[in-house]
Scaffold this active site. Sequence first.
Site, PDB file in Angstrom:
ATOM      1  N   GLY A 118      -2.072 -18.798 -18.425  1.00  0.00           N
ATOM      2  CA  GLY A 118      -1.595 -19.374 -17.211  1.00  0.00           C
ATOM      3  C   GLY A 118      -0.176 -19.671 -17.339  1.00  0.00           C
ATOM      4  O   GLY A 118       0.650 -19.765 -18.312  1.00  0.00           O
TER       5      GLY A 118
ATOM      6  N   CYS B 145      -4.215 -17.508 -24.962  1.00  0.00           N
ATOM      7  CA  CYS B 145      -2.599 -17.887 -24.421  1.00  0.00           C
ATOM      8  C   CYS B 145      -2.508 -19.331 -24.237  1.00  0.00           C
ATOM      9  O   CYS B 145      -2.534 -20.188 -24.916  1.00  0.00           O
ATOM     10  CB  CYS B 145      -2.280 -17.071 -23.410  1.00  0.00           C
ATOM     11  SG  CYS B 145      -0.555 -16.871 -23.400  1.00  0.00           S
ATOM     12  N   TYR B 146      -2.292 -19.590 -22.959  1.00  0.00           N
ATOM     13  CA  TYR B 146      -2.504 -21.025 -22.231  1.00  0.00           C
ATOM     14  C   TYR B 146      -3.626 -21.709 -22.837  1.00  0.00           C
ATOM     15  O   TYR B 146      -3.568 -22.935 -23.299  1.00  0.00           O
ATOM     16  CB  TYR B 146      -2.097 -21.106 -20.750  1.00  0.00           C
ATOM     17  CG  TYR B 146      -1.951 -22.742 -20.195  1.00  0.00           C
ATOM     18  CD1 TYR B 146      -0.617 -23.157 -20.207  1.00  0.00           C
ATOM     19  CD2 TYR B 146      -3.255 -23.137 -19.969  1.00  0.00           C
ATOM     20  CE1 TYR B 146      -0.445 -24.437 -19.627  1.00  0.00           C
ATOM     21  CE2 TYR B 146      -3.177 -24.683 -19.655  1.00  0.00           C
ATOM     22  CZ  TYR B 146      -1.889 -25.153 -19.317  1.00  0.00           C
ATOM     23  OH  TYR B 146      -1.708 -26.407 -18.978  1.00  0.00           O
TER      24      TYR B 146
ATOM     25  N   HIS C 198      -3.019 -11.807 -25.236  1.00  0.00           N
ATOM     26  CA  HIS C 198      -3.983 -11.406 -24.226  1.00  0.00           C
ATOM     27  C   HIS C 198      -4.898 -10.081 -24.512  1.00  0.00           C
ATOM     28  O   HIS C 198      -4.394  -8.802 -24.446  1.00  0.00           O
ATOM     29  CB  HIS C 198      -3.168 -10.951 -22.777  1.00  0.00           C
ATOM     30  CG  HIS C 198      -2.599 -12.129 -22.215  1.00  0.00           C
ATOM     31  ND1 HIS C 198      -3.203 -13.113 -21.299  1.00  0.00           N
ATOM     32  CD2 HIS C 198      -1.474 -12.806 -22.400  1.00  0.00           C
ATOM     33  CE1 HIS C 198      -2.570 -14.178 -20.885  1.00  0.00           C
ATOM     34  NE2 HIS C 198      -1.362 -13.913 -21.326  1.00  0.00           N
TER      35      HIS C 198
ATOM     36  N   GLU D  13      -7.405  -9.249 -22.950  1.00  0.00           N
ATOM     37  CA  GLU D  13      -7.973  -8.753 -21.653  1.00  0.00           C
ATOM     38  C   GLU D  13      -7.208  -7.558 -21.362  1.00  0.00           C
ATOM     39  O   GLU D  13      -7.776  -6.742 -20.424  1.00  0.00           O
ATOM     40  CB  GLU D  13      -8.275  -9.642 -20.706  1.00  0.00           C
ATOM     41  CG  GLU D  13      -6.997 -10.084 -20.087  1.00  0.00           C
ATOM     42  CD  GLU D  13      -6.411 -11.297 -20.954  1.00  0.00           C
ATOM     43  OE1 GLU D  13      -5.826 -12.333 -20.124  1.00  0.00           O
ATOM     44  OE2 GLU D  13      -6.589 -11.505 -21.830  1.00  0.00           O
TER      45      GLU D  13
ATOM     46  N   SER E  35     -15.167   0.349   6.926  1.00  0.00           N
ATOM     47  CA  SER E  35     -13.569   0.755   6.907  1.00  0.00           C
ATOM     48  C   SER E  35     -13.508   2.194   6.322  1.00  0.00           C
ATOM     49  O   SER E  35     -12.605   2.699   6.359  1.00  0.00           O
ATOM     50  CB  SER E  35     -13.180  -0.228   5.821  1.00  0.00           C
ATOM     51  OG  SER E  35     -13.340  -0.028   4.582  1.00  0.00           O
TER      52      SER E  35
ATOM     53  N   GLY F  46     -14.101   2.715   3.228  1.00  0.00           N
ATOM     54  CA  GLY F  46     -13.744   2.602   1.887  1.00  0.00           C
ATOM     55  C   GLY F  46     -15.051   2.716   1.192  1.00  0.00           C
ATOM     56  O   GLY F  46     -16.141   2.514   1.526  1.00  0.00           O
TER      57      GLY F  46
ATOM     58  N   ASP G 273     -16.343   0.100  -0.842  1.00  0.00           N
ATOM     59  CA  ASP G 273     -16.746  -1.200  -0.976  1.00  0.00           C
ATOM     60  C   ASP G 273     -17.881  -1.200   0.302  1.00  0.00           C
ATOM     61  O   ASP G 273     -19.020  -1.446   0.122  1.00  0.00           O
ATOM     62  CB  ASP G 273     -15.866  -2.333  -0.878  1.00  0.00           C
ATOM     63  CG  ASP G 273     -14.782  -2.246  -2.115  1.00  0.00           C
ATOM     64  OD1 ASP G 273     -15.213  -1.406  -3.117  1.00  0.00           O
ATOM     65  OD2 ASP G 273     -13.597  -2.693  -1.920  1.00  0.00           O
TER      66      ASP G 273
ATOM     67  N   LYS H  18     -14.604  -3.776  -8.528  1.00  0.00           N
ATOM     68  CA  LYS H  18     -14.682  -2.228  -8.140  1.00  0.00           C
ATOM     69  C   LYS H  18     -15.450  -1.293  -8.974  1.00  0.00           C
ATOM     70  O   LYS H  18     -16.123  -0.467  -8.313  1.00  0.00           O
ATOM     71  CB  LYS H  18     -13.270  -1.879  -7.910  1.00  0.00           C
ATOM     72  CG  LYS H  18     -12.851  -0.377  -7.322  1.00  0.00           C
ATOM     73  CD  LYS H  18     -13.290  -0.374  -6.115  1.00  0.00           C
ATOM     74  CE  LYS H  18     -12.065  -0.917  -5.196  1.00  0.00           C
ATOM     75  NZ  LYS H  18     -12.439  -0.394  -3.670  1.00  0.00           N
TER      76      LYS H  18
END
Length: 520
Positions: A59, A86-87, A176, A178, A230, A232, A234, A376
């Site tokens: 954060g 981290c934070y 980090h 991730e 749309s 797309g 999704d 996604k």
Amino acid sequence: MTEPSHEHILIIDFGSQVTQLIARRVREAGVYCEVHPYNRAQAVLDNGFDPKAIILSGGPASVCDSGSPRAPQAVFELGVPVLAICYGQQTMAVQLGGVVESGHAAEFGRADVEIKSPSALFEGIWDLGGRYPVWMSHGDRVTQLPDGFSVKATSENAPFAVATDEARRFFSVMFHPEVVHTPDGAKLIHNFVRKIAGLRGDWTMAAFREEAIARIRAQVGDGKVICGLSGGVDSSVAAVLIHEAIGDQLTCVYVDHGLMRAGESEQVVSLFRDHYNIPLIHADESERFLTALAGVSDPEVKRKTIGKLFIDVFEEEARLVGGASFLAQGTLYPDVIESVSFDGGPSVTIKSHHNVGGLPERMNLKLVEPLRELFKDEVRALGRELGLNDAFVGRHPFPGPGLAIRIPGEITREKADILRKADAIYLEELRANGLYDTIWQAFAVLLPVKTVGVMGDYRTYDHVCALRAVTSTDGMTADFFAFDMAFLGRVATRIVNEVKGINRVVYDITSKPPGTIEWE
């Protein structure tokens, strides 16, 4: 969200731009997880969310500041493994009796950690005495560990780069894991989730498909559903999933704003009408959209104009579907996370174009959002599970505003046609050379400048076309794709020769490391 039937993890968000990536890494390990802001985490626990492990995110705040965010104290009293990043490491240290100080040398970007002592966190990954690259992003540092903690790894400016209390299964890292810039980070998170927490990894697309179909049927009953397509991935995957659940109770509405890529509208209509035989309304409103966008240059105004018009047209067309009680959307989990992020958190402000127009209350429809638990890449996996053509499921992301945000400045039909042709040549060459699937996103941009050039015996004054291509696993961090110059030369030659209105092509080599804003 409702209580999941799978084993699950709670991720407490302190406002990091990359908190979503933690969730992605957990999901990649086959484990269901949810992200909740720190100031709502206690309520989530009180409401019966029973996590098998907890992860504290990074954060932007300083633990040293009065009133800075803290984790619910219950986190450290549940008896479950905790990974603090981290934070998260800093607030864990302070809350358990350690000390964090400002004013020391900061670390931003690449750093190396040296392994000082074995840990279950990097068992089978990092060896004692070895040095390994990680991605740091901190100004403060822990200067005194809480009782029971010991140092497992250090870096140049983080004496407690990894610190753990393995008896209580508390693990903390200053870097980090991730982000892709920590090469072994996903493996570390996998170790925490599967080995330390002991979760079996029962989060699969096959299981999700069966459960989602059952949920849709239970929610909709014999009601009618309209779905806004749309074009797309999704919304398309959502529509196919819902159709599998309720058949012809679903009608799709595809609003064609005239700013799609070459052939995309035809592809969408063919896929849904011919292949899946899903009832579809194709609303060709290109003239309406282009007229409304005439003279508009500001990119945010473009987005909002398109968003509002889309809703207006969709509402008009939806009236043709008599008796519809439900509206289906391709909402993804990142949208859900952003909508509940705590006030002022960076994840609220990164994306300004999501759900731009909103939904008017007068529509009085209940939402069906079967993908709201997915990221996604998981939507793509679900699409393949449903049998969608891989060429469709694997398409590069293409935001709702379409070519409107690929044309800086005023939009005209002529510019859109020029860009559509250049973009089509670019993508055609990518596919012909086997590069399309190795690139996360590629597109052409018609720059708002013209240059003088000479073509044959004639002097020209035409547009400049920029090409972009990036590699990424998540869209949060990205790097430019290192094309062979012969390929770029071939694409540029084709565009200049075949597209009237362009006399120069340039390649954008912008990178997007962690901590930068998202660009289109």
